[in-house]
Design a protein around this motif. Structure first.
Motif, PDB file in Angstrom:
ATOM      1  N   PRO A  11       0.797  -1.241   0.000  1.00  0.00           N
ATOM      2  CA  PRO A  11       0.000   0.000   0.000  1.00  0.00           C
ATOM      3  C   PRO A  11       0.827   1.288   0.000  1.00  0.00           C
ATOM      4  N   ILE A  12       2.061   1.246   0.481  1.00  0.00           N
ATOM      5  CA  ILE A  12       2.856   2.477   0.620  1.00  0.00           C
ATOM      6  C   ILE A  12       3.066   3.179  -0.715  1.00  0.00           C
ATOM      7  N   PHE A  15      -0.192   4.822  -1.781  1.00  0.00           N
ATOM      8  CA  PHE A  15      -0.461   6.062  -1.049  1.00  0.00           C
ATOM      9  C   PHE A  15       0.381   7.200  -1.606  1.00  0.00           C
ATOM     10  N   ARG A  16       1.647   6.937  -1.867  1.00  0.00           N
ATOM     11  CA  ARG A  16       2.551   7.982  -2.381  1.00  0.00           C
ATOM     12  C   ARG A  16       2.076   8.533  -3.722  1.00  0.00           C
ATOM     13  N   GLY A  20      -4.517   6.230  -2.212  1.00  0.00           N
ATOM     14  CA  GLY A  20      -4.952   5.696  -0.931  1.00  0.00           C
ATOM     15  C   GLY A  20      -6.444   5.430  -0.869  1.00  0.00           C
ATOM     16  N   TRP A  21      -7.214   6.135  -1.675  1.00  0.00           N
ATOM     17  CA  TRP A  21      -8.660   5.964  -1.695  1.00  0.00           C
ATOM     18  C   TRP A  21      -9.058   4.542  -2.103  1.00  0.00           C
ATOM     19  N   PHE A  23      -8.255   1.856  -0.842  1.00  0.00           N
ATOM     20  CA  PHE A  23      -8.456   1.017   0.337  1.00  0.00           C
ATOM     21  C   PHE A  23      -9.740   1.361   1.087  1.00  0.00           C
ATOM     22  N   LEU A  28      -4.413   3.750   6.745  1.00  0.00           N
ATOM     23  CA  LEU A  28      -3.834   5.075   6.938  1.00  0.00           C
ATOM     24  C   LEU A  28      -2.333   4.933   6.749  1.00  0.00           C
ATOM     25  N   LEU A  29      -1.707   5.852   6.043  1.00  0.00           N
ATOM     26  CA  LEU A  29      -0.258   5.827   5.898  1.00  0.00           C
ATOM     27  C   LEU A  29       0.334   6.651   7.032  1.00  0.00           C
ATOM     28  N   ARG A  42       7.615   4.683   7.069  1.00  0.00           N
ATOM     29  CA  ARG A  42       6.218   4.712   6.641  1.00  0.00           C
ATOM     30  C   ARG A  42       5.623   3.333   6.882  1.00  0.00           C
ATOM     31  N   ALA A  44       1.718   1.228   6.714  1.00  0.00           N
ATOM     32  CA  ALA A  44       0.278   1.208   6.460  1.00  0.00           C
ATOM     33  C   ALA A  44      -0.379   0.581   7.680  1.00  0.00           C
TER      34      ALA A  44
END
Length: 109
Positions: A11-12, A15-16, A20-21, A23, A28-29, A42, A44
């Motif tokens: 997931p990292i 998110f970058r 992230g949406w 998930f 949350l990162l 970092r 998740a």
């Protein structure tokens, strides 16, 4: 890198890249500085809001262990800080507590 760790870290990069949406608000990162090495880290993590009753219990327990800090915390958020168990429970109901759990594949050290 083992497969489980790879999947946990997947997931990292999403998110970058602003994805992230994907998930659905469940992850949350968490970006922080490692307290030993000073390196950026970092992770998740799963995030869920707790009920106001859970918040009341958490705040009351915290206030028993650290009464002065709990009073300062309440005062800084302009919440009742009379120093009684009932006042801390009332404050805990007003604070939106969030529980962070390790994402699948991570273990908490």
């Amino acid at each position: 890198m083992c497969r489980r760790r790879f999947l946990a870290r997947l997931p990292i990069p999403l998110f970058r890249r602003g994805l992230g949406w994907v998930f659905g608000g469940r992850l949350l990162l968490l970006h922080h500085t490692d307290r030993v090495t000073g390196l950026d880290r970092r992770h998740a993590v799963r995030a869920r809001f707790l009920t106001s009753d859970d918040g009341a219990e958490i705040m009351a327990r915290y206030a028993r262990r650290r009464p002065r800090t709990a009073q300062h915390l309440c005062a800084s958020m302009e919440l009742p800080s009379k120093g009684t168990d009932a006042a801390f429970r009332e404050a805990g109901r007003a604070i939106p507590f969030v529980r962070l759990d390790a994402a699948p594949g991570y273990r908490v050290r």
